[in-house]
Design an enzyme around this catalytic site. Structure first.
Site, PDB file in Angstrom:
ATOM      1  N   ASN A 127       0.855  -1.190   0.000  1.00  0.00           N
ATOM      2  CA  ASN A 127       0.000   0.000   0.000  1.00  0.00           C
ATOM      3  C   ASN A 127       0.893   1.242   0.000  1.00  0.00           C
ATOM      4  O   ASN A 127       1.598   1.490   0.977  1.00  0.00           O
ATOM      5  CB  ASN A 127      -0.905  -0.031   1.243  1.00  0.00           C
ATOM      6  CG  ASN A 127      -1.945   1.067   1.220  1.00  0.00           C
ATOM      7  OD1 ASN A 127      -1.736   2.104   0.586  1.00  0.00           O
ATOM      8  ND2 ASN A 127      -3.045   0.847   1.911  1.00  0.00           N
ATOM      9  N   THR A 137       0.127   4.337   0.274  1.00  0.00           N
ATOM     10  CA  THR A 137      -0.326   5.510   1.047  1.00  0.00           C
ATOM     11  C   THR A 137      -0.505   5.230   2.536  1.00  0.00           C
ATOM     12  O   THR A 137      -0.464   6.150   3.345  1.00  0.00           O
ATOM     13  CB  THR A 137      -1.686   6.027   0.511  1.00  0.00           C
ATOM     14  OG1 THR A 137      -2.651   4.971   0.621  1.00  0.00           O
ATOM     15  CG2 THR A 137      -1.577   6.480  -0.938  1.00  0.00           C
ATOM     16  N   HIS A 138      -0.732   3.961   2.885  1.00  0.00           N
ATOM     17  CA  HIS A 138      -1.007   3.645   4.283  1.00  0.00           C
ATOM     18  C   HIS A 138      -0.076   2.544   4.782  1.00  0.00           C
ATOM     19  O   HIS A 138       0.240   1.607   4.049  1.00  0.00           O
ATOM     20  CB  HIS A 138      -2.460   3.204   4.471  1.00  0.00           C
ATOM     21  CG  HIS A 138      -3.422   4.342   4.354  1.00  0.00           C
ATOM     22  ND1 HIS A 138      -3.683   4.965   3.160  1.00  0.00           N
ATOM     23  CD2 HIS A 138      -4.176   4.960   5.296  1.00  0.00           C
ATOM     24  CE1 HIS A 138      -4.561   5.934   3.360  1.00  0.00           C
ATOM     25  NE2 HIS A 138      -4.874   5.952   4.649  1.00  0.00           N
ATOM     26  N   TRP A 139       0.293   2.659   6.045  1.00  0.00           N
ATOM     27  CA  TRP A 139       1.196   1.689   6.663  1.00  0.00           C
ATOM     28  C   TRP A 139       0.395   0.854   7.658  1.00  0.00           C
ATOM     29  O   TRP A 139      -0.418   1.407   8.408  1.00  0.00           O
ATOM     30  CB  TRP A 139       2.296   2.470   7.381  1.00  0.00           C
ATOM     31  CG  TRP A 139       3.312   1.648   8.063  1.00  0.00           C
ATOM     32  CD1 TRP A 139       4.338   0.969   7.475  1.00  0.00           C
ATOM     33  CD2 TRP A 139       3.447   1.442   9.468  1.00  0.00           C
ATOM     34  NE1 TRP A 139       5.091   0.353   8.434  1.00  0.00           N
ATOM     35  CE2 TRP A 139       4.573   0.624   9.663  1.00  0.00           C
ATOM     36  CE3 TRP A 139       2.722   1.875  10.585  1.00  0.00           C
ATOM     37  CZ2 TRP A 139       4.991   0.222  10.914  1.00  0.00           C
ATOM     38  CZ3 TRP A 139       3.138   1.472  11.838  1.00  0.00           C
ATOM     39  CH2 TRP A 139       4.269   0.650  11.992  1.00  0.00           C
TER      40      TRP A 139
END
Ligand code: BDR
Ligand code: CA
Length: 314
Positions: free
Chosen positions: A232, A234-236
């Site tokens: 992903n 954009t997100h962790w």
């Protein structure tokens, strides 16, 4: 003070969860018991001891089982680094683990603090399965059990499609725990994916001027790069951190579903899959309270607190 035992295979997301437990107010961590999983037991032990240096606390560390109960399994070094902590070449801790085995420590502490000890499992369930074999009454002694494991809608994150790493690493251990522990809380891989932290926000917290943030920034660098490329951009996501948040701050959970859950031991394609009787048609006893949704801002608060990047959440 709430008393917690943390069973763990650190592991980058384990590290954040362990920091959280030591930094949130009202929590007393009485032991870290170590599993093999993300990397081998020698590395998970060295990593736990190093983390205690960074946290400047004296939590006892107990070394557990070095291999799964029955079948061998692949580690997750490709995610966490060959040493499990991002291969940053840290100076090893001068601390030592306790002589007592993790499984014996679990049983001793559960008896000592009967009815008061909470346990959270952040790695494969090998140690807990062994403890249950030695002390079948363990569920009566433990106040609450929280497990990070499983993939309740079958996406999974291992080379066997439906299996999540912790459950898939030691499937027989998961079977023992899921079939003998009458009621536990489960934070699975799919909940993890649904609670990604925006990378820009995380970067801000990691830039805090604290030992915790500096160390975490370093050990998580490789896995953050890998994750933004492979999973992903954009997100962790941090499975063990979400599990720890749900364990320590259950009031921020927004939806739990109570269902019967089992693990597939033998499927040609599905070994390690967690099978949930969503519609209740099998008549199996309900054993799992499955986290579906957690307040995202509340999750962020626990991470910031762990890193020393904010004021303490209420
Ligand atoms: C789980 O597997 C490990 O790689 C993580 O530390 C976490 O406990 C997620 O599937
Ligand atoms: Ca873990």
């Amino acid at each position: 003070m709430e008393r917690w035992l943390i069973d763990t295979d650190p592991g980058v997301d384990d590290a954040l969860a362990i920091m959280m437990a030591h930094r949130l107010p009202g929590i007393s961590v009485c032991a870290l018991t170590l599993a093999a999983g993300n990397v081998g037991i020698d590395h998970t032990t060295a990593n736990a001891l190093k983390l205690l240096d960074i946290l400047n606390v004296d939590t006892p560390v107990h070394v557990g089982a070095p291999v799964p109960l029955v079948r061998s399994a692949n580690d997750a070094a490709f995610v966490h680094g060959l040493d499990g902590f991002g291969d940053i070449g840290y100076t090893p801790s001068k601390r030592f683990a306790e002589a007592e085995h993790a499984v014996q420590a679990m049983i001793r502490l559960a008896r000592l603090h009967a009815g008061e000890l909470n346990m959270i499992m952040l790695g494969p369930l090998t140690n807990l399965a062994l403890a249950l074999c030695l002390e079948p009454a363990l569920p009566n002694l433990v106040k609450r059990l929280v497990i990070m494991g499983g993939a309740v809608t079958g996406h999974g994150n291992t080379e066997r499609l439906p299996a999540e790493f912790n459950t898939g690493f030691d499937v027989e251990a998961a079977h023992i725990v899921f079939s003998r522990w009458p009621r536990f809380d489960l934070v699975d891989w799919e909940a993890t994916l649904a609670h990604g932290v925006p990378i820009a926000e995380l970067d801000g917290w990691l830039s805090a001027d604290t030992d915790e943030a500096r160390f975490y920034r370093a050990i998580s660098r490789k896995t953050r790069t890998w994750m933004s490329r492979e999973r992903n951009p954009t997100h962790w996501v941090a499975a063990d951190a979400l599990a720890m948040a749900a364990a320590l701050r259950p009031e921020s959970a927004r939806d739990w579903q109570e269902r019967a859950l089992r693990v597939e031991l033998d499927g040609a394609l599905t070994r390690g899959a967690t099978v949930v009787d969503w519609s209740g048609r099998m008549g199996w006893p309900v054993n799992a309270r499955i986290l579906m949704r957690y307040d995202q801002a509340g999750f962020g608060d626990t991470i910031r607190t762990a890193l020393g990047a904010n004021t303490t959440p209420g």
